[in-house]
Design a protein around this motif. Structure first.
Motif, PDB file in Angstrom:
ATOM      1  N   GLU A 308      60.233  -5.347  10.411  1.00 14.99           N
ATOM      2  CA  GLU A 308      60.271  -4.146  11.240  1.00 14.99           C
ATOM      3  C   GLU A 308      60.653  -2.901  10.449  1.00 14.99           C
ATOM      4  O   GLU A 308      60.315  -1.782  10.851  1.00 14.99           O
ATOM      5  CB  GLU A 308      61.249  -4.348  12.402  1.00 14.99           C
ATOM      6  N   LEU A 309      61.349  -3.073   9.337  1.00 16.73           N
ATOM      7  CA  LEU A 309      61.727  -1.924   8.514  1.00 16.73           C
ATOM      8  C   LEU A 309      60.616  -1.488   7.583  1.00 16.73           C
ATOM      9  O   LEU A 309      60.748  -0.465   6.903  1.00 16.73           O
ATOM     10  CB  LEU A 309      62.983  -2.255   7.707  1.00 16.73           C
ATOM     11  N   ASP A 310      59.532  -2.223   7.515  1.00 16.99           N
ATOM     12  CA  ASP A 310      58.390  -1.873   6.677  1.00 16.99           C
ATOM     13  C   ASP A 310      57.204  -1.578   7.588  1.00 16.99           C
ATOM     14  O   ASP A 310      56.598  -2.490   8.156  1.00 16.99           O
ATOM     15  CB  ASP A 310      58.059  -3.011   5.713  1.00 16.99           C
ATOM     16  N   PHE A 311      56.860  -0.298   7.734  1.00 15.84           N
ATOM     17  CA  PHE A 311      55.783   0.092   8.634  1.00 15.84           C
ATOM     18  C   PHE A 311      54.413  -0.380   8.155  1.00 15.84           C
ATOM     19  O   PHE A 311      53.455  -0.375   8.934  1.00 15.84           O
ATOM     20  CB  PHE A 311      55.775   1.611   8.829  1.00 15.84           C
ATOM     21  N   HIS A 312      54.292  -0.771   6.878  1.00 18.46           N
ATOM     22  CA  HIS A 312      53.016  -1.311   6.414  1.00 18.46           C
ATOM     23  C   HIS A 312      52.659  -2.593   7.164  1.00 18.46           C
ATOM     24  O   HIS A 312      51.479  -2.885   7.374  1.00 18.46           O
ATOM     25  CB  HIS A 312      53.071  -1.584   4.906  1.00 18.46           C
ATOM     26  N   VAL A 313      53.665  -3.355   7.549  1.00 17.72           N
ATOM     27  CA  VAL A 313      53.419  -4.575   8.322  1.00 17.72           C
ATOM     28  C   VAL A 313      52.820  -4.224   9.675  1.00 17.72           C
ATOM     29  O   VAL A 313      51.904  -4.890  10.166  1.00 17.72           O
ATOM     30  CB  VAL A 313      54.727  -5.372   8.481  1.00 17.72           C
ATOM     31  N   GLU A 314      53.318  -3.162  10.296  1.00 21.56           N
ATOM     32  CA  GLU A 314      52.783  -2.734  11.589  1.00 21.56           C
ATOM     33  C   GLU A 314      51.331  -2.274  11.461  1.00 21.56           C
ATOM     34  O   GLU A 314      50.502  -2.549  12.337  1.00 21.56           O
ATOM     35  CB  GLU A 314      53.658  -1.609  12.152  1.00 21.56           C
ATOM     36  N   ILE A 315      51.018  -1.564  10.369  1.00 24.09           N
ATOM     37  CA  ILE A 315      49.628  -1.152  10.135  1.00 24.09           C
ATOM     38  C   ILE A 315      48.740  -2.381   9.997  1.00 24.09           C
ATOM     39  O   ILE A 315      47.656  -2.459  10.590  1.00 24.09           O
ATOM     40  CB  ILE A 315      49.540  -0.281   8.871  1.00 24.09           C
ATOM     41  N   HIS A 316      49.193  -3.355   9.219  1.00 16.73           N
ATOM     42  CA  HIS A 316      48.414  -4.573   9.015  1.00 16.73           C
ATOM     43  C   HIS A 316      48.199  -5.318  10.328  1.00 16.73           C
ATOM     44  O   HIS A 316      47.087  -5.806  10.605  1.00 16.73           O
ATOM     45  CB  HIS A 316      49.125  -5.464   8.004  1.00 16.73           C
ATOM     46  N   ASN A 317      49.227  -5.389  11.155  1.00 24.01           N
ATOM     47  CA  ASN A 317      49.094  -6.087  12.433  1.00 24.01           C
ATOM     48  C   ASN A 317      48.118  -5.376  13.365  1.00 24.01           C
ATOM     49  O   ASN A 317      47.352  -6.026  14.093  1.00 24.01           O
ATOM     50  CB  ASN A 317      50.466  -6.212  13.101  1.00 24.01           C
ATOM     51  N   ALA A 318      48.149  -4.044  13.371  1.00 22.48           N
ATOM     52  CA  ALA A 318      47.211  -3.289  14.205  1.00 22.48           C
ATOM     53  C   ALA A 318      45.768  -3.526  13.759  1.00 22.48           C
ATOM     54  O   ALA A 318      44.859  -3.674  14.588  1.00 22.48           O
ATOM     55  CB  ALA A 318      47.548  -1.799  14.153  1.00 22.48           C
ATOM     56  N   GLN A 319      45.549  -3.567  12.447  1.00 20.61           N
ATOM     57  CA  GLN A 319      44.200  -3.822  11.944  1.00 20.61           C
ATOM     58  C   GLN A 319      43.749  -5.239  12.275  1.00 20.61           C
ATOM     59  O   GLN A 319      42.574  -5.469  12.605  1.00 20.61           O
ATOM     60  CB  GLN A 319      44.167  -3.577  10.437  1.00 20.61           C
ATOM     61  N   ARG A 320      44.669  -6.196  12.191  1.00 19.21           N
ATOM     62  CA  ARG A 320      44.322  -7.567  12.562  1.00 19.21           C
ATOM     63  C   ARG A 320      43.955  -7.662  14.036  1.00 19.21           C
ATOM     64  O   ARG A 320      42.985  -8.323  14.419  1.00 19.21           O
ATOM     65  CB  ARG A 320      45.488  -8.503  12.257  1.00 19.21           C
ATOM     66  N   LEU A 321      44.751  -7.004  14.887  1.00 17.73           N
ATOM     67  CA  LEU A 321      44.475  -7.028  16.319  1.00 17.73           C
ATOM     68  C   LEU A 321      43.111  -6.417  16.614  1.00 17.73           C
ATOM     69  O   LEU A 321      42.343  -6.931  17.435  1.00 17.73           O
ATOM     70  CB  LEU A 321      45.574  -6.275  17.068  1.00 17.73           C
TER      71      LEU A 321
END
Length: 366
Positions: A308-321
């Motif tokens: 959660e402290l790394d917003f790159h993970v959120e970007i990756h999850n959005a692209q996967r979704l």
């Protein structure tokens, strides 16, 4: 105005302009600023960092490309690329105009130190709850034997769980940040006693928004420029604020509305301090009460917080979704396209997924 926005002294820019005009006149290419030089006849317009057009700079005998070159800005990026992409490509290079890499690193370390100092009251509250709860549970074990009267023991244990679960929820709410996340995380696991899950599930991930100057400083440290320079519009008031970050409305230079998620400064240092406290408590609880094993909960929480402290993970999850919702669409890694797929709209499922403008994203800004 261009000189002020690019960090170059006006005297230096004027000297460069005069030298360019003299060289052009000597070569016979220009016989005067206003007469034979079409580029000089029209007053040039400054191009500030936020991509918005300002008023005339004056009658400098320099084209727009020459102005960018004299300022040390890539001409191809400034002319060929869309405004927000040109800003994004040059924004990190301009960070030295504000602070310099060493100063920026020193400020981040200072934020972590301040966050570590601020974690002391949270640690005291948590340790106080842990000590009192441990005494309460130990007293129950001494006064009642679970083998002699299991029904009465379980009834008293349930009351004790309920009481200390309420106190723990108050501690998590007062501490905020990592403790709220930890409480919500524990409430999702069936291995945690029901009384604790019932109370911890009431924790809401809300926080008081930070002041705009705090957000602007994070943007300068991460992107190399403040909100005024990067965005055409930026709301100083946060739309939402949670335990780890807050969100602001903004608008890119090309007119598109965006949501900007900014992580609080010094949060990683505070998270490390709070996780260290929770790790010590989990080990102490395991030593005092061998039947309750909480080390696994701490390991899962630490892994979750790192994501959660790394917003790159959120970007990756959005692209996967987005790829799952619309398998036929190409991955949307660049925000320069205005097609429906790049805006995160799935044609097959009619699902909207936020598209990250990756050129303006870091691990702390989304």
């Amino acid at each position: 105005k261009f000189a002020g926005s690019s960090g170059i002294s006006s005297g230096r820019l004027k000297r460069q302009a005069a030298a360019a005009a003299a060289a052009a006149a000597a070569a016979g290419r220009c016989q005067g600023v206003a007469a034979d030089c079409p580029a000089a006849a029209q007053p040039q317009t400054g191009v500030p960092r936020n991509g918005r057009q300002k008023g005339p700079v004056g009658s400098f005998p320099l084209s727009a490309q020459q102005l960018h070159q004299s300022a040390g800005i890539s001409t191809s990026a400034a002319v060929a690329a869309p405004p927000y992409q040109a800003i994004a490509k040059g924004v990190k290079a301009r960070s030295t105009l504000y602070l310099g890499p060493l100063a920026a690193a020193a400020i981040k370390v200072g934020d972590d130190i301040l966050a570590l100092v601020a974690s002391v009251p949270r640690t005291v509250r948590t340790l106080q709850w842990a000590a009192q709860a441990a005494i309460g549970y130990k007293r129950l074990l001494v006064t009642l034997d679970p083998e002699m009267d299991p029904e009465m023991y379980n009834r008293h244990l349930g009351h004790l769980h309920d009481y200390w679960a309420q106190r723990l929820t108050e501690v998590c709410r007062a501490n905020g940040g990592v403790y709220v996340k930890a409480g919500q995380f524990a409430a999702a696991f069936g291995a945690v006693p029901q009384e604790y899950r019932k109370h911890l599930a009431l924790l809401q991930d809300k926080a008081k928004p930070r002041a705009f100057h705090v957000v602007d400083r994070v943007l300068r440290l991460e992107l190399g420029a403040g909100a005024e320079e990067v965005f055409a519009e930026f709301s100083a008031e946060a739309t939402a604020a949670a335990s780890l970050a807050q969100v602001h409305k903004a608008r890119l230079a090309d007119g598109r509305a965006v949501a900007v998620k900014v992580q609080y400064p010094g949060l990683r240092g505070a998270a490390n301090a709070d996780l260290t406290t929770l790790s010590c408590l989990s080990r102490c609880a395991g030593a005092l009460f061998p039947e309750f094993r909480l080390a696994w909960l701490y390991d899962e929480l630490r892994h979750k917080l790192e994501e959660e402290l790394d917003f790159h993970v959120e970007i990756h999850n959005a692209q996967r979704l987005m790829s799952y919702m619309n398998p036929g669409a190409p991955p949307s890694n660049d925000s320069s396209s205005h097609s429906s797929s790049s805006n995160g709209v799935s044609r097959t499922c009619n699902v909207t997924v936020p598209t990250a403008h990756v050129t303006l994203c870091t691990s702390k800004v989304l």
